[in-house]
Design an enzyme around this catalytic site. Structure first.
Site, PDB file in Angstrom:
ATOM      1  N   CYS A  37       0.801  -1.209   0.000  1.00  0.00           N
ATOM      2  CA  CYS A  37       0.000   0.000   0.000  1.00  0.00           C
ATOM      3  C   CYS A  37       0.838   1.264   0.000  1.00  0.00           C
ATOM      4  CB  CYS A  37      -0.893   0.001   1.228  1.00  0.00           C
ATOM      5  SG  CYS A  37       0.058  -0.077   2.753  1.00  0.00           S
TER       6      CYS A  37
HETATM    7  C1  LIG Z   1       0.161  -4.630   3.637  1.00  0.00           C
HETATM    8  S1  LIG Z   1       1.350  -5.872   3.834  1.00  0.00           S
HETATM    9  C2  LIG Z   1       0.339  -7.326   3.951  1.00  0.00           C
HETATM   10  C3  LIG Z   1       0.075  -7.744   5.345  1.00  0.00           C
HETATM   11  C4  LIG Z   1      -0.592  -9.090   5.515  1.00  0.00           C
HETATM   12  N1  LIG Z   1      -1.729  -9.246   4.639  1.00  0.00           N
HETATM   13  C5  LIG Z   1      -1.034  -9.268   6.949  1.00  0.00           C
HETATM   14  O1  LIG Z   1      -2.205  -9.180   7.230  1.00  0.00           O
HETATM   15  O2  LIG Z   1      -0.166  -9.484   7.831  1.00  0.00           O
HETATM   16  C6  LIG Z   1       2.030  -6.020   2.223  1.00  0.00           C
HETATM   17  C7  LIG Z   1       3.049  -7.148   2.100  1.00  0.00           C
HETATM   18  O3  LIG Z   1       3.463  -7.252   0.748  1.00  0.00           O
HETATM   19  C8  LIG Z   1       4.788  -7.739   0.749  1.00  0.00           C
HETATM   20  N2  LIG Z   1       5.380  -7.507  -0.584  1.00  0.00           N
HETATM   21  C9  LIG Z   1       5.733  -6.319  -1.144  1.00  0.00           C
HETATM   22  N3  LIG Z   1       6.188  -6.523  -2.384  1.00  0.00           N
HETATM   23  C10 LIG Z   1       6.122  -7.862  -2.622  1.00  0.00           C
HETATM   24  C11 LIG Z   1       6.451  -8.697  -3.730  1.00  0.00           C
HETATM   25  N4  LIG Z   1       6.945  -8.170  -4.858  1.00  0.00           N
HETATM   26  N5  LIG Z   1       6.255 -10.034  -3.607  1.00  0.00           N
HETATM   27  C12 LIG Z   1       5.767 -10.570  -2.464  1.00  0.00           C
HETATM   28  N6  LIG Z   1       5.418  -9.834  -1.397  1.00  0.00           N
HETATM   29  C13 LIG Z   1       5.597  -8.496  -1.464  1.00  0.00           C
HETATM   30  C14 LIG Z   1       5.452  -6.993   1.879  1.00  0.00           C
HETATM   31  O4  LIG Z   1       6.587  -7.693   2.346  1.00  0.00           O
HETATM   32  C15 LIG Z   1       4.310  -6.952   2.925  1.00  0.00           C
HETATM   33  O5  LIG Z   1       4.424  -8.024   3.835  1.00  0.00           O
END
Ligand SMILES: C[S@@+](CC[C@H](N)C(=O)[O-])C[C@H]1O[C@@H](n2cnc3c(N)ncnc32)[C@H](O)[C@@H]1O
Length: 317
Positions: free
Chosen positions: A83
């Site tokens: 986000c």
């Molecule tokens: C808003 S957080 C999600 C949190 C999760 N849904 C929770 O409730 O704990 C967004 C996540 O996307 C991951 N992320 C960012 N870019 C990514 C990518 N290219 N591939 C996989 N994960 C990614 C980040 O590490 C982060 O943990």
């Protein structure tokens, strides 16, 4: 049992919520009829926490490297897609929204939906998504999801209205492949009571100097302003302001919530941040550094809020 694939699973806030079967502040959140068949995130520290807390295994993987056709069949796709680029907090550099690399990651969800056509999906994001790119990003995202074959209900939910001691507004999009399901679904109604921050605090943290700001930091802050910026010192009788992923770097000159204990100011411990996010007490974060804990916790969807959304979905299946 409905099978769940969880992209961007982080440390598992959403996943804990959809599974249910946990206690939080004296209330039991019943087990829900979902099982997780695949979970992935590209943050090794979040994955470490995740795998310390679930019996199934999450994969350390960039979602852009996932081949949709290789994923196991599933009934629900989850994604709290990144986000940062949509958030109004992230104004510097300015909000790029969907034009930014990270803003494009929701396309990875769309790709999986097109290929696997699960019955439902649940996507979550910051409130800023609604206004990003002069209000063009959100309709574009809805259109992409619709073109993947889904009917969508969306709603801005405030965690404080669903049993979480935190004012945290997030957009939930729930997608339905079948119109009958779409027609039956309703977002959960808000609860009558608000949970005050005081229930999430840990008395132990008051005994540990490391959570307190030094007299020097307080003097520095008072040189800039006559007294502590209102709204940052939290009222223990109200839900807390939003817990962010950068709590590790909280300073007295920023905007993150802090506590006043007697005459002194302190930050929240990671355990308190997790409590404010409604993680159950037996959810373990200790195998990574404090900084990594704050980051994973601040990024998470509050499990209790997710439980309410998932429970509403469970009611129609
Ligand atoms: C808003 S957080 C999600 C949190 C999760 N849904 C929770 O409730 O704990 C967004 C996540 O996307 C991951 N992320 C960012 N870019 C990514 C990518 N290219 N591939 C996989 N994960 C990614 C980040 O590490 C982060 O943990």
């Amino acid at each position: 049992m409905l099978r769940v694939t969880s992209l961007f699973c982080g440390c598992g806030g959403m996943d804990k919520g959809i599974l249910g079967g946990f206690d939080y502040l004296g209330h039991y959140y019943a087990k829900l009829p979902f099982e997780i068949v695949y979970a992935a995130d590209n943050d090794p520290y979040a994955i470490k926490i995740y795998n310390d807390n679930f019996t199934h295994h999450a994969e350390l993987k960039d979602v852009r490297d996932i081949m949709a056709h290789e994923l196991p069949d599933h009934d629900i796709l989850l994604g709290g897609f990144p986000c940062q680029s949509f958030s109004i907090v992230a104004q510097n550099p300015p909000r790029l929204g969907y034009k930014d690399e990270k803003g494009k990651l929701f396309f990875e969800m769309v790709k999986v939906l097109k290929e696997k056509q699960p019955r439902f999906f649940i996507a979550e994001n910051v409130k800023g998504l609604l206004s990003a790119n002069n209000k063009q990003a959100f309709p574009m995202i809805l259109r992409e999801f619709e073109q993947a074959g889904y009917h969508i209900h969306y709603k801005l939910l405030n965690a404080s209205e669903y049993g979480v001691p935190q004012k945290r507004e997030r957009v939930f999009m729930v997608g339905f492949r079948d119109f009958d399901d779409y027609f039956k679904f309703q977002f959960p109604s808000m609860l009558p009571e608000r949970v005050p921050l005081k229930f999430a605090l840990d008395a132990q943290a008051n005994l540990d100097e490391k959570w307190f700001f030094s007299p020097k930091a307080v003097e520095g802050m008072l040189r800039v302003r006559a007294k502590m910026n209102k709204g940052r010192v939290q009222d223990l009788e109200q839900p807390c302001n939003t817990i962010s992923a950068h709590l590790a770097k909280v300073s007295l000159n920023g905007t993150d919530p802090v506590l006043m204990i007697g005459e002194r100011y302190r930050r929240f411990s990671p355990r308190e941040a997790a409590n404010i996010q409604s993680f159950p007490l037996d959810f373990q974060f200790d195998s990574v550094s404090d900084n990594r804990q704050y980051r994973a916790i601040g990024n998470a969807v509050p499990p209790v809020l997710m439980w309410h959304v998932a429970n509403a979905l469970a009611e129609i299946v």
